[in-house]
Design a protein around this motif. Structure first.
Motif, PDB file in Angstrom:
ATOM      1  N   THR A   1       0.814  -1.221   0.000  1.00  0.00           N
ATOM      2  CA  THR A   1       0.000   0.000   0.000  1.00  0.00           C
ATOM      3  C   THR A   1       0.848   1.272   0.000  1.00  0.00           C
ATOM      4  OG1 THR A   1      -0.104  -0.143   2.408  1.00  0.00           O
ATOM      5  CG2 THR A   1      -1.953  -1.090   1.166  1.00  0.00           C
TER       6      THR A   1
ATOM      7  N   ASN B   1     -12.947  15.140 -13.983  1.00  0.00           N
ATOM      8  CA  ASN B   1     -11.884  14.587 -14.830  1.00  0.00           C
ATOM      9  C   ASN B   1     -11.125  15.667 -15.600  1.00  0.00           C
ATOM     10  OD1 ASN B   1     -10.372  12.345 -15.487  1.00  0.00           O
ATOM     11  ND2 ASN B   1     -11.493  11.979 -17.390  1.00  0.00           N
TER      12      ASN B   1
ATOM     13  N   ASN C   1      -4.034   7.012  -5.980  1.00  0.00           N
ATOM     14  CA  ASN C   1      -4.569   5.664  -6.143  1.00  0.00           C
ATOM     15  C   ASN C   1      -3.796   4.913  -7.222  1.00  0.00           C
ATOM     16  OD1 ASN C   1      -6.418   3.543  -5.657  1.00  0.00           O
ATOM     17  ND2 ASN C   1      -7.689   4.199  -7.380  1.00  0.00           N
ATOM     18  N   TYR C   2      -3.698   3.598  -7.057  1.00  0.00           N
ATOM     19  CA  TYR C   2      -3.086   2.743  -8.080  1.00  0.00           C
ATOM     20  C   TYR C   2      -4.146   1.796  -8.609  1.00  0.00           C
ATOM     21  CZ  TYR C   2       0.042  -0.515 -10.411  1.00  0.00           C
ATOM     22  OH  TYR C   2       0.676  -1.303 -11.357  1.00  0.00           O
ATOM     23  N   ASN C   3      -4.333   1.781  -9.918  1.00  0.00           N
ATOM     24  CA  ASN C   3      -5.298   0.906 -10.555  1.00  0.00           C
ATOM     25  C   ASN C   3      -4.571  -0.358 -11.003  1.00  0.00           C
ATOM     26  OD1 ASN C   3      -6.904  -0.409 -12.578  1.00  0.00           O
ATOM     27  ND2 ASN C   3      -8.138   1.454 -12.717  1.00  0.00           N
ATOM     28  N   GLU C   4      -4.881  -1.472 -10.350  1.00  0.00           N
ATOM     29  CA  GLU C   4      -4.221  -2.749 -10.657  1.00  0.00           C
ATOM     30  C   GLU C   4      -4.481  -3.193 -12.091  1.00  0.00           C
ATOM     31  OE1 GLU C   4      -2.139  -4.687  -8.958  1.00  0.00           O
ATOM     32  OE2 GLU C   4      -2.183  -3.582  -7.076  1.00  0.00           O
ATOM     33  N   THR C   5      -5.683  -2.941 -12.585  1.00  0.00           N
ATOM     34  CA  THR C   5      -6.037  -3.379 -13.935  1.00  0.00           C
ATOM     35  C   THR C   5      -5.221  -2.636 -14.991  1.00  0.00           C
ATOM     36  OG1 THR C   5      -8.280  -3.806 -13.173  1.00  0.00           O
ATOM     37  CG2 THR C   5      -7.950  -3.713 -15.550  1.00  0.00           C
ATOM     38  N   ASP C   6      -5.195  -1.300 -14.874  1.00  0.00           N
ATOM     39  CA  ASP C   6      -4.470  -0.475 -15.851  1.00  0.00           C
ATOM     40  C   ASP C   6      -2.987  -0.345 -15.534  1.00  0.00           C
ATOM     41  OD1 ASP C   6      -6.942  -0.065 -17.013  1.00  0.00           O
ATOM     42  OD2 ASP C   6      -7.216   1.912 -16.107  1.00  0.00           O
ATOM     43  N   LYS C   7      -2.612  -0.711 -14.320  1.00  0.00           N
ATOM     44  CA  LYS C   7      -1.225  -0.555 -13.843  1.00  0.00           C
ATOM     45  C   LYS C   7      -0.783   0.902 -13.947  1.00  0.00           C
ATOM     46  CE  LYS C   7       0.033  -5.226 -14.002  1.00  0.00           C
ATOM     47  NZ  LYS C   7      -0.891  -5.731 -13.048  1.00  0.00           N
ATOM     48  N   LYS C   8      -1.693   1.815 -13.493  1.00  0.00           N
ATOM     49  CA  LYS C   8      -1.418   3.247 -13.564  1.00  0.00           C
ATOM     50  C   LYS C   8      -1.753   3.922 -12.241  1.00  0.00           C
ATOM     51  CE  LYS C   8      -2.111   3.902 -18.494  1.00  0.00           C
ATOM     52  NZ  LYS C   8      -2.789   4.647 -19.524  1.00  0.00           N
ATOM     53  N   TRP C   9      -0.997   4.975 -11.948  1.00  0.00           N
ATOM     54  CA  TRP C   9      -1.236   5.809 -10.777  1.00  0.00           C
ATOM     55  C   TRP C   9      -2.129   6.966 -11.170  1.00  0.00           C
ATOM     56  CZ3 TRP C   9       0.173   4.543  -5.946  1.00  0.00           C
ATOM     57  CH2 TRP C   9       1.136   3.541  -5.797  1.00  0.00           C
ATOM     58  N   SER C  10      -2.939   7.423 -10.231  1.00  0.00           N
ATOM     59  CA  SER C  10      -3.775   8.596 -10.465  1.00  0.00           C
ATOM     60  C   SER C  10      -3.809   9.428  -9.190  1.00  0.00           C
ATOM     61  CB  SER C  10      -5.195   8.196 -10.877  1.00  0.00           C
ATOM     62  OG  SER C  10      -5.827   7.502  -9.824  1.00  0.00           O
TER      63      SER C  10
END
Length: 133
Positions: A39, A56, A100-109
């Motif tokens: 985390t 957005n 946040n980290y999106n596991e599916t896209d493997k991207k940080w936001s």
């Protein structure tokens, strides 16, 4: 024979003094290691990360991280400008930015509930003095 006994005694005294000096001046060094948890966030993942709002809209970009007493004290956001010209920097509370980290896209936001205009109106941070780059 007497010279040999004096030499041996002198060597014994000198080596004892050297041992005592070494023993009294050495201190134990404690090293502390930690384990990065899944985390946790690396600052390299934050730098140049776009910050958007709930509509957005891109409202800024994380340019730096402010540390105080070993804790994150703020994010320096770049607001406005084009290709580094006319940039306005502000420091925001880390609690105001949801990373946040999106596991599916493997991207940080990064999400912040504000507008670009509100950030432009915030007190400006300047890279100068002790904060020069």
């Amino acid at each position: 024979m007497r010279n040999m006994i004096i030499a041996i005694a002198s060597a014994a005294v000198l080596s004892t003094a050297a041992y005592a000096q070494t023993a009294t001046t050495s201190t134990a060094v404690k090293e502390v290691y930690v384990t990065a948890k899944p985390t946790d966030v690396l600052t390299s993942n934050l730098i140049d990360l776009n910050v958007t709002n709930s509509a957005n809209e891109k409202i800024g970009e994380i340019k730096d991280v402010v540390m105080a007493n070993g804790q994150v004290a703020g994010y320096i956001l770049s607001v406005g400008g084009f290709l580094g010209i006319g940039e306005h920097y502000v420091v925001v509370s880390p609690a105001a930015v949801k990373v946040n980290y999106n596991e599916t896209d493997k991207k940080w936001s990064a999400l912040m509930e504000t507008t670009k205009d509100a950030l432009k109106a915030a007190p400006q941070f300047k890279y100068e003095g002790r904060w020069s780059r």
